[in-house]
Design an enzyme around this catalytic site. Structure first.
Site, PDB file in Angstrom:
ATOM      1  N   LYS A 174      -1.205   2.613   4.333  1.00 57.54           N
ATOM      2  CA  LYS A 174      -2.346   2.293   5.306  1.00 57.54           C
ATOM      3  C   LYS A 174      -3.059   1.455   5.557  1.00 57.54           C
ATOM      4  O   LYS A 174      -3.374   1.768   6.902  1.00 57.54           O
ATOM      5  CB  LYS A 174      -3.292   2.797   3.595  1.00 57.54           C
ATOM      6  CG  LYS A 174      -3.255   3.915   3.014  1.00 57.54           C
ATOM      7  CD  LYS A 174      -4.671   4.145   1.911  1.00 57.54           C
ATOM      8  CE  LYS A 174      -4.721   3.254   1.016  1.00 57.54           C
ATOM      9  NZ  LYS A 174      -3.650   3.092  -0.249  1.00 57.54           N
TER      10      LYS A 174
ATOM     11  N   ARG B  23     -12.550   6.262  -3.150  1.00 59.15           N
ATOM     12  CA  ARG B  23     -11.387   6.599  -3.719  1.00 59.15           C
ATOM     13  C   ARG B  23     -12.215   6.836  -5.249  1.00 59.15           C
ATOM     14  O   ARG B  23     -10.900   7.197  -6.015  1.00 59.15           O
ATOM     15  CB  ARG B  23     -11.093   4.677  -4.125  1.00 59.15           C
ATOM     16  CG  ARG B  23      -9.599   3.906  -4.079  1.00 59.15           C
ATOM     17  CD  ARG B  23      -9.676   2.871  -4.414  1.00 59.15           C
ATOM     18  NE  ARG B  23      -9.104   2.404  -4.516  1.00 59.15           N
ATOM     19  CZ  ARG B  23      -8.652   1.320  -4.068  1.00 59.15           C
ATOM     20  NH1 ARG B  23      -8.708   1.225  -2.314  1.00 59.15           N
ATOM     21  NH2 ARG B  23      -7.089   0.997  -3.942  1.00 59.15           N
TER      22      ARG B  23
ATOM     23  N   ARG C 266       6.066  -7.299  -1.670  1.00 63.89           N
ATOM     24  CA  ARG C 266       4.345  -7.506  -1.093  1.00 63.89           C
ATOM     25  C   ARG C 266       4.251  -9.149  -1.537  1.00 63.89           C
ATOM     26  O   ARG C 266       3.567  -9.659  -0.979  1.00 63.89           O
ATOM     27  CB  ARG C 266       3.153  -6.612  -0.598  1.00 63.89           C
ATOM     28  CG  ARG C 266       2.476  -7.232   0.806  1.00 63.89           C
ATOM     29  CD  ARG C 266       1.094  -5.866   0.555  1.00 63.89           C
ATOM     30  NE  ARG C 266       0.663  -5.381  -0.487  1.00 63.89           N
ATOM     31  CZ  ARG C 266      -0.175  -4.585  -0.188  1.00 63.89           C
ATOM     32  NH1 ARG C 266      -0.457  -3.668   0.925  1.00 63.89           N
ATOM     33  NH2 ARG C 266      -0.982  -4.587  -1.701  1.00 63.89           N
TER      34      ARG C 266
ATOM     35  N   ARG D  21      -1.721 -12.041  -3.125  1.00 60.66           N
ATOM     36  CA  ARG D  21      -2.524 -11.268  -4.054  1.00 60.66           C
ATOM     37  C   ARG D  21      -1.924 -11.140  -5.552  1.00 60.66           C
ATOM     38  O   ARG D  21      -0.422 -10.263  -6.276  1.00 60.66           O
ATOM     39  CB  ARG D  21      -2.635  -9.746  -3.375  1.00 60.66           C
ATOM     40  CG  ARG D  21      -3.602  -9.741  -2.726  1.00 60.66           C
ATOM     41  CD  ARG D  21      -3.286  -7.939  -1.347  1.00 60.66           C
ATOM     42  NE  ARG D  21      -3.529  -7.159  -2.650  1.00 60.66           N
ATOM     43  CZ  ARG D  21      -3.990  -5.784  -2.406  1.00 60.66           C
ATOM     44  NH1 ARG D  21      -3.446  -5.860  -1.060  1.00 60.66           N
ATOM     45  NH2 ARG D  21      -4.402  -5.311  -3.237  1.00 60.66           N
TER      46      ARG D  21
ATOM     47  N   ARG E  40      -2.793   0.414 -11.261  1.00 62.06           N
ATOM     48  CA  ARG E  40      -3.247   0.437 -10.102  1.00 62.06           C
ATOM     49  C   ARG E  40      -2.633   2.439  -9.662  1.00 62.06           C
ATOM     50  O   ARG E  40      -3.319   3.195  -9.157  1.00 62.06           O
ATOM     51  CB  ARG E  40      -3.423  -0.247  -9.249  1.00 62.06           C
ATOM     52  CG  ARG E  40      -3.559  -1.548  -8.194  1.00 62.06           C
ATOM     53  CD  ARG E  40      -3.305  -2.863  -8.298  1.00 62.06           C
ATOM     54  NE  ARG E  40      -2.884  -2.172  -7.079  1.00 62.06           N
ATOM     55  CZ  ARG E  40      -2.468  -2.910  -6.430  1.00 62.06           C
ATOM     56  NH1 ARG E  40      -1.684  -3.840  -6.685  1.00 62.06           N
ATOM     57  NH2 ARG E  40      -2.007  -2.696  -4.631  1.00 62.06           N
TER      58      ARG E  40
HETATM   59  P1  ADP Z   1      -4.536  -1.373  -2.905  1.00 59.61           P
HETATM   60  O1  ADP Z   1      -4.386   0.437  -1.804  1.00 59.61           O
HETATM   61  O2  ADP Z   1      -3.206  -1.808  -2.418  1.00 59.61           O
HETATM   62  O3  ADP Z   1      -4.613  -1.080  -4.022  1.00 59.61           O
HETATM   63  P2  ADP Z   1      -7.230  -2.423  -1.540  1.00 59.61           P
HETATM   64  O4  ADP Z   1      -6.610  -3.863  -0.713  1.00 59.61           O
HETATM   65  O5  ADP Z   1      -6.850  -1.198  -0.948  1.00 59.61           O
HETATM   66  O6  ADP Z   1      -5.692  -2.628  -2.442  1.00 59.61           O
HETATM   67  O7  ADP Z   1      -7.635  -2.528  -3.166  1.00 59.61           O
HETATM   68  C1  ADP Z   1      -7.727  -3.666  -3.769  1.00 59.61           C
HETATM   69  C2  ADP Z   1      -8.345  -3.682  -5.202  1.00 59.61           C
HETATM   70  O8  ADP Z   1     -10.201  -3.471  -4.885  1.00 59.61           O
HETATM   71  C3  ADP Z   1      -8.027  -2.783  -5.452  1.00 59.61           C
HETATM   72  O9  ADP Z   1      -6.878  -2.327  -6.696  1.00 59.61           O
HETATM   73  C4  ADP Z   1      -9.664  -2.254  -6.361  1.00 59.61           C
HETATM   74  O10 ADP Z   1      -9.936  -3.122  -7.323  1.00 59.61           O
HETATM   75  C5  ADP Z   1     -10.318  -3.143  -5.553  1.00 59.61           C
HETATM   76  N1  ADP Z   1     -10.643  -1.446  -4.295  1.00 59.61           N
HETATM   77  C6  ADP Z   1     -10.638  -1.233  -3.090  1.00 59.61           C
HETATM   78  N2  ADP Z   1     -11.456  -0.505  -2.491  1.00 59.61           N
HETATM   79  C7  ADP Z   1     -11.980  -0.042  -3.453  1.00 59.61           C
HETATM   80  C8  ADP Z   1     -12.762   1.225  -4.213  1.00 59.61           C
HETATM   81  N3  ADP Z   1     -12.803   1.969  -2.357  1.00 59.61           N
HETATM   82  N4  ADP Z   1     -13.379   2.015  -5.258  1.00 59.61           N
HETATM   83  C9  ADP Z   1     -13.313   0.710  -5.945  1.00 59.61           C
HETATM   84  N5  ADP Z   1     -12.496  -0.202  -6.185  1.00 59.61           N
HETATM   85  C10 ADP Z   1     -12.067  -0.527  -4.721  1.00 59.61           C
END
Ligand code: ADP
Length: 194
Positions: A14, A89, A128, A134, A146
């Protein structure tokens, strides 16, 4: 305005494809993951709160995420459109986003979902983790969590957009350019309300 929700499990690509879309269509990127990481770096209260959830791969509570996105939208007026990445999400977030956009008078144009098999996701995330620093990318257990959270809480969001006839899926395995071409075909077919 062109308002796209880019959807998919962690590691689907994404972030990479968002960059391509921003450049081609001149859109404003709203990545909730990036916004939380920025807060974390700055040491803000919001960042500290989010970190507890992020490190183990749990979702940050809806009201916190929604408030942050609301702020970001309000602070970026006069844009061509938005690309939402990692948001919504949960179905509650999707409903809240519809309300925010309807207050702005510009609806979501469509959701584009990147589909990638789970074994491939794990390989990509662990790779990654070697360079991203991270915490949530460096441990198989956290990655599994996740993916579980994605299946339980996030996947139903695609149904929400299917019901509105705004859903398109794309195979997220292949070359970055090839996938981007397929995404553009969908974007160009979206009906865009001014
Ligand atoms: P990825 O898609 O690789 O899991 P992101 O960078 O989108 O990583 O998100 C990292 C973390 O940030 C998630 O695992 C969650 O804890 C938090 N997070 C991000 N976006 C949201 C969201 N829309 N709602 C709740 N938590 C979120």
């Amino acid at each position: 305005m062109l308002n796209i929700v880019l959807f998919g499990p962690p590691g689907a690509g994404k972030g990479t494809q968002s960059e391509n879309l921003i450049n081609k269509y001149n859109l404003t990127h709203i990545s909730t993951g990036d916004l939380f990481r920025k807060h974390l770096k700055e040491g803000s209260d919001l960042g500290k709160l989010a970190q507890k959830y992020m490190d183990d791969g749990f979702l940050v509570p809806d009201e916190v995420v929604i408030g942050m996105v609301d702020d970001k939208i309000k602070n970026t007026p006069d844009v061509n459109g938005f690309i939402f990445d990692g948001f919504p999400r949960t179905v509650a977030q999707a409903k809240a986003l519809d309300e925010l956009m309807s207050n702005k008078g510009t609806p979501i144009s469509g959701m584009i979902a990147l589909e990638v098999p789970f074994e491939e996701l794990k390989t990509r995330l662990l790779e990654r983790g070697k360079v991203s620093g991270r915490v949530d990318d460096q441990n198989e257990e956290k990655i599994d969590n996740r993916i579980k959270v994605y299946l339980d809480e996030t996947l139903p969001v695609s149904e929400y957009y299917k019901e509105q006839d705004k859903f398109s899926a794309i195979d997220g395995v292949g070359s970055i350019d090839g996938i981007f071409e397929k995404i553009c075909e969908v974007v160009d077919s979206l009906s865009v309300e001014k």
